[in-house]
Design a protein around this motif. Structure first.
Motif, PDB file in Angstrom:
ATOM      1  N   SER A   1       0.750  -1.207  -0.091  1.00 21.72           N
ATOM      2  CA  SER A   1      -0.127  -0.126  -0.004  1.00 21.72           C
ATOM      3  C   SER A   1       0.702   1.278   0.064  1.00 21.72           C
ATOM      4  CB  SER A   1      -0.928   0.103   1.169  1.00 21.72           C
ATOM      5  OG  SER A   1      -0.235  -0.398   2.306  1.00 21.72           O
TER       6      SER A   1
ATOM      7  N   ALA B   1       1.892   3.856   1.781  1.00 25.15           N
ATOM      8  CA  ALA B   1       3.010   4.344   2.733  1.00 25.15           C
ATOM      9  C   ALA B   1       4.224   3.740   2.506  1.00 25.15           C
ATOM     10  CB  ALA B   1       2.542   4.247   4.218  1.00 25.15           C
TER      11      ALA B   1
ATOM     12  N   GLU C   1      -6.367  -1.372   8.819  1.00 20.21           N
ATOM     13  CA  GLU C   1      -5.277  -1.217   8.350  1.00 20.21           C
ATOM     14  C   GLU C   1      -4.274  -1.134   9.259  1.00 20.21           C
ATOM     15  OE1 GLU C   1      -5.270   1.771   5.523  1.00 20.21           O
ATOM     16  OE2 GLU C   1      -3.779   0.795   4.389  1.00 20.21           O
TER      17      GLU C   1
ATOM     18  N   MET D   1       1.404   0.354   9.859  1.00 18.97           N
ATOM     19  CA  MET D   1       2.644   0.409   8.912  1.00 18.97           C
ATOM     20  C   MET D   1       2.340   0.775   7.612  1.00 18.97           C
ATOM     21  SD  MET D   1       5.626  -1.256   9.864  1.00 18.97           S
ATOM     22  CE  MET D   1       6.231  -2.413   8.629  1.00 18.97           C
ATOM     23  N   ASP D   2       1.022   0.580   7.112  1.00 23.76           N
ATOM     24  CA  ASP D   2       0.661   0.873   5.780  1.00 23.76           C
ATOM     25  C   ASP D   2      -0.089   2.383   5.578  1.00 23.76           C
ATOM     26  OD1 ASP D   2      -0.587  -2.333   5.563  1.00 23.76           O
ATOM     27  OD2 ASP D   2       1.304  -1.606   5.198  1.00 23.76           O
ATOM     28  N   LYS D   3       0.063   3.102   6.761  1.00 20.44           N
ATOM     29  CA  LYS D   3      -0.545   4.195   6.519  1.00 20.44           C
ATOM     30  C   LYS D   3       0.325   5.503   6.705  1.00 20.44           C
ATOM     31  CE  LYS D   3      -4.909   3.632   9.331  1.00 20.44           C
ATOM     32  NZ  LYS D   3      -4.812   3.225  10.542  1.00 20.44           N
ATOM     33  N   GLU D   4       0.275   6.327   5.804  1.00 20.64           N
ATOM     34  CA  GLU D   4       1.338   7.600   5.773  1.00 20.64           C
ATOM     35  C   GLU D   4       1.341   8.266   6.854  1.00 20.64           C
ATOM     36  OE1 GLU D   4       1.876   8.667   1.252  1.00 20.64           O
ATOM     37  OE2 GLU D   4       2.523   9.987   2.906  1.00 20.64           O
TER      38      GLU D   4
ATOM     39  N   ASP E   1      13.378  -3.763   3.421  1.00 28.72           N
ATOM     40  CA  ASP E   1      12.246  -4.111   2.848  1.00 28.72           C
ATOM     41  C   ASP E   1      11.785  -5.673   3.144  1.00 28.72           C
ATOM     42  OD1 ASP E   1      11.046  -3.680  -0.627  1.00 28.72           O
ATOM     43  OD2 ASP E   1      10.033  -4.117   1.090  1.00 28.72           O
TER      44      ASP E   1
ATOM     45  N   HIS F   1      -0.702  -8.449   3.946  1.00 30.49           N
ATOM     46  CA  HIS F   1       0.005  -8.647   2.584  1.00 30.49           C
ATOM     47  C   HIS F   1      -0.014 -10.011   2.113  1.00 30.49           C
ATOM     48  CE1 HIS F   1       1.298  -4.529   2.613  1.00 30.49           C
ATOM     49  NE2 HIS F   1       1.577  -4.403   3.826  1.00 30.49           N
TER      50      HIS F   1
ATOM     51  N   LYS G   1       6.573   2.278  10.986  1.00 28.77           N
ATOM     52  CA  LYS G   1       7.918   2.300  10.179  1.00 28.77           C
ATOM     53  C   LYS G   1       8.652   3.530  11.049  1.00 28.77           C
ATOM     54  CE  LYS G   1       8.876   0.481   5.882  1.00 28.77           C
ATOM     55  NZ  LYS G   1       7.786  -0.406   5.504  1.00 28.77           N
TER      56      LYS G   1
END
Lengths: 259, 617
Positions: free
Chosen positions: A208, A210, B279, B282-285, B397, B438, B605
């Motif tokens: 996704s 981010a 969610e 980790m996947d959010k800005e 990664d 994921h 992160k």
């Protein structure tokens, strides 16, 4: 106090004199002068606008140990002097390429920037990319397979940066150290890079927003990635920094820094 | 005897090497120095040791920050040369006079350098002579051990040393060897010298003297990384059978294993499936507040009390005119203020000290530009250094690594290690949740066979997330459990295996050995150290001891060290984020995850820029 009064009066007098003088000038002359002023400023602005689009910066980048600093000094002086060590800071110089220093005529000097490849110093690349007219991505053709993942990730990052995609900056993938016997050929390197970038494309698009530091994605979904899918021109060449075989790089530079 | 002296620019071009000392250096010490020391902000250290097969070097360096030059001297570690610092300083002075940015060839410096070297060596000789008059007898055997016999005027020295008289030069020789690797014990009476022995793990000693071993044993030398102690400790341990750990005076329980896989009546109520918590963070800005403007003003106000000492007018004048060169004394007040500020943000004291030294080394001698204050310059340098340290050295990664392992049809194994109570099991569940989002199949392995309820805890998580769990109950060997878990994962096609281990203190030798055995036996892809953000100065101790024990107690030639850090309880500290910096600096491992809460989605992160901003606010 009195002094201030005096000064005030004097200033007023000068102002009045100035206004009278201005009234004395016939209006046509005034208008003519004003238009000339306007035209010249407009002209200068336009010239500057046009000049800005033609930058003469070439950025040398790649993984650490690929031979960027050697190439830099070969381009500048024609020899790599006494050798190099891992760079801690970028090298930047504006000069006429060494091989062309004997040419006559007006040659535009090239602003060459050698950005360190060490991963801790990667952020420095972002300082120079906005003004780049071309990118030379140096790959170590000798130690290619052990570093394949690092190389492809770095290349992928560069090819998907906004400043590169929007301005369609041409990229030359330069396979360095080809003077050694066990170095790989440029076709092999190209195929391997395309395969790796294809894998990266798949895995990165599954993440996704981010996680993705890349602002754009590469290639056409559904098709295997090749460098021809990039909107900017990506070419591949060979070179050898230590022996001075840098003609293809120079050609690239000449092509994109037009005199 | 110097092996080599190099002068190169910060951009990487070598300007001059000494042609007299034409020895080719084995390995690549200079590049390693740059990568592991200078770019890691350890340039305030005195020297750097480099080991390559066939050679052991020590490197010393100095900077000329104004011209952007680095001067490095390389010499063999067994020779403790005293004149190197002085030689570097003199070379710096002489070279900066003839330096020209356009010039690439400095052959005339050869002559100057030869003279400088003679001077420095002569001066060092005199110093040694005056210091060590009337010292005890040297051991003639020692001279034979030293490989490098080629001193200048070497014959003279050798004959002096073999005299057995008051060896002035011989004594200095002893001092050097005693100083460098602490295993060279002087036999006759100079015990005091040995007391100065440093912690350098010596890999360049070929044959061990039995007399040395005896000496060490007799002194009860407390050096845990010598072969001697290892040898003497391992044998008694092997004979002791494993006893149950007794924490207090309560009577021993007969049955400790309360796991009963058949009995599940009480568990049906908790059968809440936890897959849909939204969610993972980790996947959010992350939304970074932009208030960088206010900071520079705040900084200005804070540092003004320091500059008031110098006088307001003079400092204003200097900031406009620009002084000639920055001296250490000028940098000191600004650096001290910065160090105090870092310490209030919970950075370990040792780390803050080393960082400030490194920043001082990089700013010393630079010209102060006009209209800048020293404090702002120091601030900018420190910010750059912090960004450099916190930027990961390699790619973090994990998804990419998992995909790579998937292609090779092997499960990707992650081991969570750490001290007691930092949140290993909780964060393991968070990581499992993130991976599940994921579309990666996860399996948990319950290798915490000591703490009561640990297996049940993981079982509950596994049920909520609906993933398989491999458990063998309590009182089993964690290394074996992990091995079997990995085999099971390979069989049923799980992509990732998350291994939970028991918490242990870094000083606990038997537990650390058990951990090292687990890592060695299973060779995981990622050894994740779980550390809490609340920890203070202990972070340094924890990480360094963990790494040290993992390296020492492992029986393989390439021991696995800590590959990544998981920082937990980040939501409990408001802006005291210094633990992240201490941990990254001391171990060199990047922060892969940050746990910021106690539910499944609270994993994110590390945002380098925001941490640096918070640290310097």
């Amino acid at each position: 106090m009195e002094g201030m009064e005096q000064w005030k009066n004097e200033a007023k007098q000068w102002l009045q004199q100035g206004i009278e003088y201005a009234h004395q000038i016939p209006p046509t002359q005034l208008y003519a002068a004003a238009t000339v002023l306007l035209l010249t400023t407009l002209f200068l602005l336009i010239v500057r606008l046009f000049k800005r689009t033609k930058s003469n910066t070439i950025v040398l980048t790649g993984l650490t140990g690929s031979g960027k600093t050697v190439l830099f000094y070969q381009l500048q002086d024609g020899s790599s002097h006494q050798g190099t060590v891992t760079s801690m800071e970028p090298n930047e110089e504006t000069f006429i390429l060494h091989s062309e220093s004997s040419k006559k005529g007006k040659i535009k000097p090239v602003h060459l920037v050698d950005v360190p490849g060490h991963s801790r110093l990667r952020p420095k690349l972002d300082e120079f990319l906005p003004q780049a007219a071309g990118i030379v991505f140096v790959v170590d053709a000798l130690e290619f397979l052990p570093n394949l993942r690092g190389v492809s990730e770095y290349l992928y990052d560069i090819l998907t940066k906004a400043s590169v995609v929007k301005r369609k900056v041409p990229v030359l993938i330069c396979c360095n150290k080809t003077d050694k016997v066990t170095a790989h050929t440029k076709d092999f390197i190209r195929k391997q890079l395309e395969k790796e970038i294809e894998k990266l494309r798949v895995s990165r698009s599954g993440i996704s927003e981010a996680d993705v530091a890349n602002e754009f994605t590469l290639g056409i979904p559904g098709e295997l990635f090749t460098f021809s899918h990039c909107s900017n021109k990506v070419t591949i060449a060979e070179s050898s920094g230590l022996t001075g075989e840098i003609s293809q790089v120079e050609q690239f530079i000449r092509e994109h820094v037009k005199p | 005897m110097l092996e080599q002296l190099l002068i190169f620019t910060r951009g990487g071009l070598i300007l001059w090497t000494c042609k007299e000392l034409g020895n080719a250096l084995k390995g690549s010490p200079i590049d390693t120095l740059i990568r592991s020391c200078l770019l890691e902000e350890r340039s305030g250290a005195a020297s750097y040791n480099y080991d390559a097969p066939g050679a052991a070097y020590t490197l010393k360096w100095t900077f000329h920050n104004e011209l952007g030059l680095v001067f490095v001297a390389v010499y063999q570690r067994i020779l403790h040369l005293l004149y190197v610092d002085e030689l570097l300083a003199m070379a710096k002075r002489e070279f900066s006079e003839i330096y020209d940015p356009k010039r690439m060839n400095y052959n005339d410096f050869d002559e100057t350098f030869r003279q400088l070297r003679k001077e420095a060596e002569a001066r060092a000789e005199e110093l040694k002579k005056s210091k060590h008059v009337g010292k005890p007898v040297i051991d003639g055997k020692k001279q034979g051990q030293v490989k490098k016999g080629g001193f200048e005027g070497g014959n003279k020295k050798k004959s002096e040393a073999n005299d057995g008289g008051d060896g002035d030069t011989g004594k200095s020789y002893k001092l050097e060897t005693g100083h460098s690797n602490g295993n060279h014990v002087n036999i006759e009476g100079s015990r005091a010298v040995v007391a100065n022995s440093k912690e350098n793990a010596s890999s360049n000693v070929g044959a061990f003297d039995v007399s040395k071993l005896q000496k060490l044993r007799s002194k009860g030398g407390k050096k845990t990384d010598t072969v001697v102690n290892k040898g003497s400790n391992v044998h008694p341990k092997k004979k002791i059978t494993k006893k149950n750990r007794v924490w207090d005076d309560s009577p021993q329980e007969s049955k400790l294993d309360f796991t009963d896989p058949l009995e599940e009546n009480g568990n049906e109520n908790i059968e809440v499936v936890g897959t849909d918590h939204g969610e993972s963070m980790m996947d959010k800005e992350e939304i970074i507040s932009s208030d960088s403007e206010d900071e520079s003003e705040e900084v200005g106000k804070e540092s003004k009390p320091d500059t008031k000492k110098k006088g307001w007018f003079s400092s204003m004048f200097q900031s406009i005119a620009g002084k000639a060169n920055l001296e250490k004394s000028d940098l000191e007040p600004a650096l001290k203020a910065l160090k105090d500020r870092l310490m209030t943000k919970n950075v370990a004291e040792e780390i803050a000290e080393k960082l400030c030294e490194s920043v001082a080394a990089s700013l010393e001698g630079k010209k102060q530009a006009s209209f800048t204050r020293i404090s702002s310059k120091v601030q900018a340098a420190m910010e750059e250094a912090l960004v450099r340290i916190l930027t990961p050295r390699r790619s973090i990664d994990i998804l990419r690594d998992v995909h790579a392992a998937k292609e090779q049809r092997k499960p990707y194994v992650v081991v969570f290690v750490g001290v007691n109570g930092v949140g290993k099991s909780t964060n393991l569940a968070k990581v499992a949740y993130w991976l599940l989002q994921h579309e990666i199949s996860v399996m948990m392995a319950a290798c915490d066979t000591f703490r009561s309820g640990a297996v049940e805890q993981l079982r509950t998580h596994a049920r909520r997330l609906q993933i398989p769990i491999f458990e063998k109950g309590y009182e089993k060997d964690p290394a074996i459990v992990a091995k079997e878990a990995i085999q099971e994962a390979a069989r049923n096609g799980s992509d990732v295996v998350l291994v939970d281990t028991a918490g242990r203190m870094q000083d606990n030798e038997p537990l650390m050995r058990a951990l090292s055995k687990l890592v060695y036996l299973n060779n995981p892809d990622l050894v994740l150290f779980v550390g809490e953000a609340l920890v203070g100065n202990d972070a340094v101790d924890q990480l360094s001891k963990f790494n040290q024990k993992l390296a020492d107690l492992s029986t393989s030639p390439n021991p696995r060290l800590i590959d990544g850090i998981l920082l937990t309880k980040f939501d409990t500290i408001d802006d005291k984020v210094g633990a992240a910096l201490s941990m990254v600096y001391i171990s060199g491992a990047p922060v892969m995850f940050v746990g910021c809460g106690q539910s499944y989605t609270d994993l994110k992160k590390l945002n380098v820029k925001s941490i640096v901003k918070t640290l310097l606010k």
